[in-house]
Design a protein around this motif. Structure first.
Motif, PDB file in Angstrom:
ATOM      1  N   ALA A   8       6.682  11.343  16.761  1.00 33.35           N
ATOM      2  CA  ALA A   8       6.560  12.479  15.755  1.00 33.35           C
ATOM      3  C   ALA A   8       8.037  13.208  15.593  1.00 33.35           C
ATOM      4  CB  ALA A   8       5.469  13.542  15.959  1.00 33.35           C
ATOM      5  N   PRO A   9       8.588  13.583  16.761  1.00 33.60           N
ATOM      6  CA  PRO A   9      10.187  13.943  16.680  1.00 33.60           C
ATOM      7  C   PRO A   9      11.023  13.270  15.897  1.00 33.60           C
ATOM      8  CG  PRO A   9       9.326  14.423  18.568  1.00 33.60           C
ATOM      9  CD  PRO A   9       8.243  13.472  17.996  1.00 33.60           C
ATOM     10  N   ALA A  10      10.867  12.051  15.801  1.00 30.23           N
ATOM     11  CA  ALA A  10      11.646  11.224  15.173  1.00 30.23           C
ATOM     12  C   ALA A  10      11.518  11.012  13.633  1.00 30.23           C
ATOM     13  CB  ALA A  10      11.615   9.769  15.791  1.00 30.23           C
ATOM     14  N   LEU A  11      10.149  11.494  13.348  1.00 24.21           N
ATOM     15  CA  LEU A  11      10.121  11.429  12.001  1.00 24.21           C
ATOM     16  C   LEU A  11      10.131  12.835  11.207  1.00 24.21           C
ATOM     17  CD1 LEU A  11       6.669   9.495  12.229  1.00 24.21           C
ATOM     18  CD2 LEU A  11       8.944   8.637  11.615  1.00 24.21           C
ATOM     19  N   GLY A  12      10.693  13.727  12.086  1.00 25.76           N
ATOM     20  CA  GLY A  12      11.120  15.280  11.524  1.00 25.76           C
ATOM     21  C   GLY A  12      10.309  16.344  11.935  1.00 25.76           C
ATOM     22  N   TRP A  13       9.129  15.865  12.776  1.00 22.61           N
ATOM     23  CA  TRP A  13       8.137  16.930  13.326  1.00 22.61           C
ATOM     24  C   TRP A  13       8.833  17.743  14.318  1.00 22.61           C
ATOM     25  CZ3 TRP A  13       5.304  17.369  17.932  1.00 22.61           C
ATOM     26  CH2 TRP A  13       4.583  18.276  18.113  1.00 22.61           C
ATOM     27  N   GLU A  14       8.570  19.197  14.152  1.00 19.58           N
ATOM     28  CA  GLU A  14       8.906  20.098  15.256  1.00 19.58           C
ATOM     29  C   GLU A  14       7.598  20.711  15.846  1.00 19.58           C
ATOM     30  OE1 GLU A  14      11.768  22.995  13.661  1.00 19.58           O
ATOM     31  OE2 GLU A  14      13.260  21.258  13.558  1.00 19.58           O
ATOM     32  N   PRO A  15       7.182  20.750  17.157  1.00 21.02           N
ATOM     33  CA  PRO A  15       6.060  21.103  17.708  1.00 21.02           C
ATOM     34  C   PRO A  15       5.909  22.880  17.413  1.00 21.02           C
ATOM     35  CG  PRO A  15       7.484  20.572  19.341  1.00 21.02           C
ATOM     36  CD  PRO A  15       8.028  20.232  18.042  1.00 21.02           C
ATOM     37  N   THR A  16       5.009  23.399  17.142  1.00 24.81           N
ATOM     38  CA  THR A  16       4.524  24.750  17.316  1.00 24.81           C
ATOM     39  C   THR A  16       4.511  25.479  18.678  1.00 24.81           C
ATOM     40  OG1 THR A  16       2.197  24.445  17.061  1.00 24.81           O
ATOM     41  CG2 THR A  16       3.210  24.787  14.968  1.00 24.81           C
ATOM     42  N   VAL A  17       4.337  24.242  19.615  1.00 22.89           N
ATOM     43  CA  VAL A  17       4.295  24.617  21.183  1.00 22.89           C
ATOM     44  C   VAL A  17       4.699  23.815  21.854  1.00 22.89           C
ATOM     45  CG1 VAL A  17       2.444  26.401  20.992  1.00 22.89           C
ATOM     46  CG2 VAL A  17       2.138  24.158  21.519  1.00 22.89           C
ATOM     47  N   ALA A  18       5.323  24.038  23.260  1.00 27.83           N
ATOM     48  CA  ALA A  18       6.159  22.957  23.795  1.00 27.83           C
ATOM     49  C   ALA A  18       4.753  22.085  24.253  1.00 27.83           C
ATOM     50  CB  ALA A  18       6.534  23.652  25.188  1.00 27.83           C
ATOM     51  N   THR A  19       4.954  20.702  24.165  1.00 28.74           N
ATOM     52  CA  THR A  19       3.930  19.713  24.438  1.00 28.74           C
ATOM     53  C   THR A  19       4.004  19.604  25.706  1.00 28.74           C
ATOM     54  OG1 THR A  19       5.944  17.944  24.324  1.00 28.74           O
ATOM     55  CG2 THR A  19       4.595  18.302  22.450  1.00 28.74           C
ATOM     56  N   VAL A  20       2.938  19.076  26.296  1.00 33.28           N
ATOM     57  CA  VAL A  20       2.842  18.915  27.969  1.00 33.28           C
ATOM     58  C   VAL A  20       3.440  17.887  28.419  1.00 33.28           C
ATOM     59  CG1 VAL A  20       0.927  18.527  29.676  1.00 33.28           C
ATOM     60  CG2 VAL A  20       0.204  19.673  27.671  1.00 33.28           C
ATOM     61  N   GLN A  41       9.888   2.961   7.556  1.00 32.29           N
ATOM     62  CA  GLN A  41       9.955   2.417   6.520  1.00 32.29           C
ATOM     63  C   GLN A  41       8.744   2.619   5.513  1.00 32.29           C
ATOM     64  OE1 GLN A  41      12.402   0.300   6.342  1.00 32.29           O
ATOM     65  NE2 GLN A  41      13.214   1.455   8.147  1.00 32.29           N
ATOM     66  N   ASP A  42       7.911   3.387   5.881  1.00 33.63           N
ATOM     67  CA  ASP A  42       6.642   3.816   5.141  1.00 33.63           C
ATOM     68  C   ASP A  42       7.074   4.770   4.117  1.00 33.63           C
ATOM     69  OD1 ASP A  42       4.107   5.227   4.198  1.00 33.63           O
ATOM     70  OD2 ASP A  42       3.104   3.991   5.999  1.00 33.63           O
ATOM     71  N   GLU A  43       6.939   4.421   2.741  1.00 31.47           N
ATOM     72  CA  GLU A  43       7.507   5.155   1.717  1.00 31.47           C
ATOM     73  C   GLU A  43       6.356   6.545   1.466  1.00 31.47           C
ATOM     74  OE1 GLU A  43       8.474   3.548  -2.128  1.00 31.47           O
ATOM     75  OE2 GLU A  43       9.538   1.869  -1.126  1.00 31.47           O
ATOM     76  N   ALA A  44       5.429   6.198   1.392  1.00 29.55           N
ATOM     77  CA  ALA A  44       4.329   7.270   1.350  1.00 29.55           C
ATOM     78  C   ALA A  44       4.505   8.687   2.533  1.00 29.55           C
ATOM     79  CB  ALA A  44       2.776   6.863   1.226  1.00 29.55           C
ATOM     80  N   LEU A  45       4.736   8.057   3.610  1.00 32.14           N
ATOM     81  CA  LEU A  45       4.929   8.929   4.744  1.00 32.14           C
ATOM     82  C   LEU A  45       6.120   9.741   4.435  1.00 32.14           C
ATOM     83  CD1 LEU A  45       3.713   9.807   7.396  1.00 32.14           C
ATOM     84  CD2 LEU A  45       4.866   8.091   8.461  1.00 32.14           C
ATOM     85  N   HIS A  46       7.146   9.176   3.971  1.00 31.49           N
ATOM     86  CA  HIS A  46       8.411  10.034   3.747  1.00 31.49           C
ATOM     87  C   HIS A  46       8.078  10.970   2.518  1.00 31.49           C
ATOM     88  CE1 HIS A  46      11.273   8.516   6.120  1.00 31.49           C
ATOM     89  NE2 HIS A  46      10.928   7.250   6.041  1.00 31.49           N
ATOM     90  N   SER A  47       7.211  10.538   1.722  1.00 30.54           N
ATOM     91  CA  SER A  47       6.682  11.473   0.245  1.00 30.54           C
ATOM     92  C   SER A  47       6.029  12.656   0.666  1.00 30.54           C
ATOM     93  CB  SER A  47       6.293  10.703  -0.792  1.00 30.54           C
ATOM     94  OG  SER A  47       7.050   9.499  -1.341  1.00 30.54           O
ATOM     95  N   ALA A  48       5.082  12.323   1.739  1.00 29.90           N
ATOM     96  CA  ALA A  48       4.027  13.291   2.077  1.00 29.90           C
ATOM     97  C   ALA A  48       4.722  14.218   3.152  1.00 29.90           C
ATOM     98  CB  ALA A  48       2.828  12.843   2.604  1.00 29.90           C
ATOM     99  N   ASP A  49       4.024  15.409   3.200  1.00 31.72           N
ATOM    100  CA  ASP A  49       4.472  16.525   4.200  1.00 31.72           C
ATOM    101  C   ASP A  49       3.644  16.536   5.567  1.00 31.72           C
ATOM    102  OD1 ASP A  49       2.287  18.871   3.866  1.00 31.72           O
ATOM    103  OD2 ASP A  49       3.283  18.319   1.835  1.00 31.72           O
ATOM    104  N   SER A  50       2.502  15.968   5.114  1.00 28.82           N
ATOM    105  CA  SER A  50       1.366  15.791   6.429  1.00 28.82           C
ATOM    106  C   SER A  50       0.629  14.645   6.615  1.00 28.82           C
ATOM    107  CB  SER A  50       0.178  16.854   6.080  1.00 28.82           C
ATOM    108  OG  SER A  50       0.762  18.230   5.669  1.00 28.82           O
ATOM    109  N   PHE A  54       0.883  -1.182  -0.215  1.00 31.31           N
ATOM    110  CA  PHE A  54       0.012  -0.110  -0.048  1.00 31.31           C
ATOM    111  C   PHE A  54       0.797   1.418  -0.076  1.00 31.31           C
ATOM    112  CE2 PHE A  54      -1.944   3.534   2.280  1.00 31.31           C
ATOM    113  CZ  PHE A  54      -3.299   3.462   1.655  1.00 31.31           C
ATOM    114  N   ASP A  55       1.823   1.234   0.635  1.00 29.55           N
ATOM    115  CA  ASP A  55       2.547   2.681   0.970  1.00 29.55           C
ATOM    116  C   ASP A  55       3.331   2.862  -0.278  1.00 29.55           C
ATOM    117  OD1 ASP A  55       4.286   0.328   1.970  1.00 29.55           O
ATOM    118  OD2 ASP A  55       5.866   1.737   2.148  1.00 29.55           O
ATOM    119  N   VAL A  56       3.995   1.795  -1.214  1.00 30.97           N
ATOM    120  CA  VAL A  56       4.457   1.900  -2.289  1.00 30.97           C
ATOM    121  C   VAL A  56       3.261   2.469  -3.320  1.00 30.97           C
ATOM    122  CG1 VAL A  56       5.821   0.980  -4.372  1.00 30.97           C
ATOM    123  CG2 VAL A  56       6.230   0.066  -1.852  1.00 30.97           C
ATOM    124  N   LEU A  57       2.442   1.902  -3.415  1.00 26.83           N
ATOM    125  CA  LEU A  57       1.302   2.529  -4.338  1.00 26.83           C
ATOM    126  C   LEU A  57       0.877   3.904  -3.872  1.00 26.83           C
ATOM    127  CD1 LEU A  57      -1.584  -0.489  -4.330  1.00 26.83           C
ATOM    128  CD2 LEU A  57       0.222   0.420  -6.279  1.00 26.83           C
TER     129      LEU A  57
END
Length: 344
Positions: free
Chosen positions: A332-344, A297-306, A217-220
């Motif tokens: 999320a941080p391990a996948l490249g995400w940066e929070p807009t505010v500090a997490t609780v 390992q999810d190819e589509a997740l790497h291709s998307a930005d959201s 699926f992720d490749v498709l």
């Protein structure tokens, strides 16, 4: 991954054991959830739209209420079924919500998904489709909707009107500059994704594709995203389009989560939807460190930005906030995400 949010089916009704979740409960909990997600720094909250079902069916009042109670989070849909929509009325409502939210609307639209009724859009007055699934109606409505939010004049002014008069064509009001760039098309196959790229709207890809040739699926889905971006470039649209993918992801950090989702992970599934063999994406359910490795390992997740994470809305606000806090903190941080505010 630049952003992530939630995608809710908004189910309500009997919960078992004599418990009931009413339509009012579902709506009010959605507002509370959005406030909590906003405080966590989660980027978006979206709702599926289904008519003739115990789910969200009229998203604009809900999105307006959420926009008024939050300050950062994107509010949106995934997706509005254009077969059911008056495109000019939808353009008015969308512009109003976009203005209330100060440009935070992320409006996903499409032909829609399988229904609980037969050709329900005809009961709404939209007849004459030559397609068994009404795709021609959806595309026609969407085209007029885009013209409206772009500010095109669509009705002849009355020079004798006591409310201003004048000559020429009048656009829909209110008008929200920039809304056109915040429209998403939900595509379930490569052809639909390429069409979205040609039209020049963002791509929203769900947890199923109407393709089934044995390819993961992720490749498709990654191939679909590549086709979309290629069509966008070939059409000469400026800038970079946004792309979102949906996933069912459940971080397991407590015994309660293990009871609900332990053993829930699996492989892609092949099934039939609307008479078409389709590939359904797998569910991810594991401890956070395991999820990080799987999602890398999810190819589509790497291709998307959201990333839009489908949530079990029937389990309540506190439970879903805990799931999203775990995802924001450990994954999320391990996948490249940066929070807009500090997490609780």
């Amino acid at each position: 991954m630049k952003s992530f949010g939630t995608l809710s089916f908004g189910h309500y009704g009997p919960l078992g054991g004599g418990h009931q979740l009413s339509a009012q409960d579902s709506l009010l909990q959605a507002i509370d959830l959005a406030q909590g997600l906003d405080e966590l720094g989660v980027n978006g909250i979206a709702f599926r739209v289904h008519h003739f079902a115990r789910q969200q069916a009229s998203p604009m009042p809900l999105l307006a209420a959420i926009a008024a109670r939050t300050s950062r989070i994107e509010v949106g849909t995934g997706v509005i079924d254009m077969r059911y929509e008056n495109p000019l009325y939808l353009a008015e409502e969308a512009a109003a919500v976009d203005l209330i939210s100060d440009g935070r609307l992320a409006l996903g639209v499409s032909r829609g998904s399988p229904e609980t009724v037969v050709r329900g859009y005809e009961a709404f007055g939209y007849t004459g489709s030559e397609d068994p699934r009404g795709a021609d109606i959806a595309r026609e409505h969407f085209s007029l909707f885009l013209r409206a939010i772009e500010g095109e004049g669509l009705a002849e002014r009355d020079p004798y009107s006591p409310f201003g008069g004048g000559t020429g064509l009048q656009r829909i009001e209110p008008h929200s500059p920039g809304l056109r760039s915040r429209i998403w098309w939900g595509a379930g196959n490569r052809d639909s994704a390429e069409w979205a790229g040609t039209v020049g709207v963002n791509l929203m890809s769900s947890t199923l594709l109407t393709q089934a040739d044995g390819t993961p699926f992720d490749v498709l889905q990654a191939q679909q995203i590549d086709a979309f971006r290629g069509a966008w470039t070939a059409a000469g649209h400026p800038g970079e389009p946004r792309v979102s993918v949906s996933r069912s992801i459940f971080p397991i950090t407590t015994a309660e989560e293990a009871r609900y989702f332990g053993g829930g992970a699996g492989d892609d599934q092949i099934g039939v939807i609307d008479g078409i063999r389709s590939t359904f994406g797998k569910t991810y359910a594991a401890e956070p460190d395991v999820l990080v490795e799987q999602l890398r390992q999810d190819e589509a997740l790497h291709s998307a930005d959201s990333l839009m994470i489908t949530i079990p809305s029937q389990l309540g606000v506190a439970f879903n906030l805990r799931l999203m806090e775990s995802f924001a903190t450990y994954i999320a941080p391990a996948l490249g995400w940066e929070p807009t505010v500090a997490t609780v």
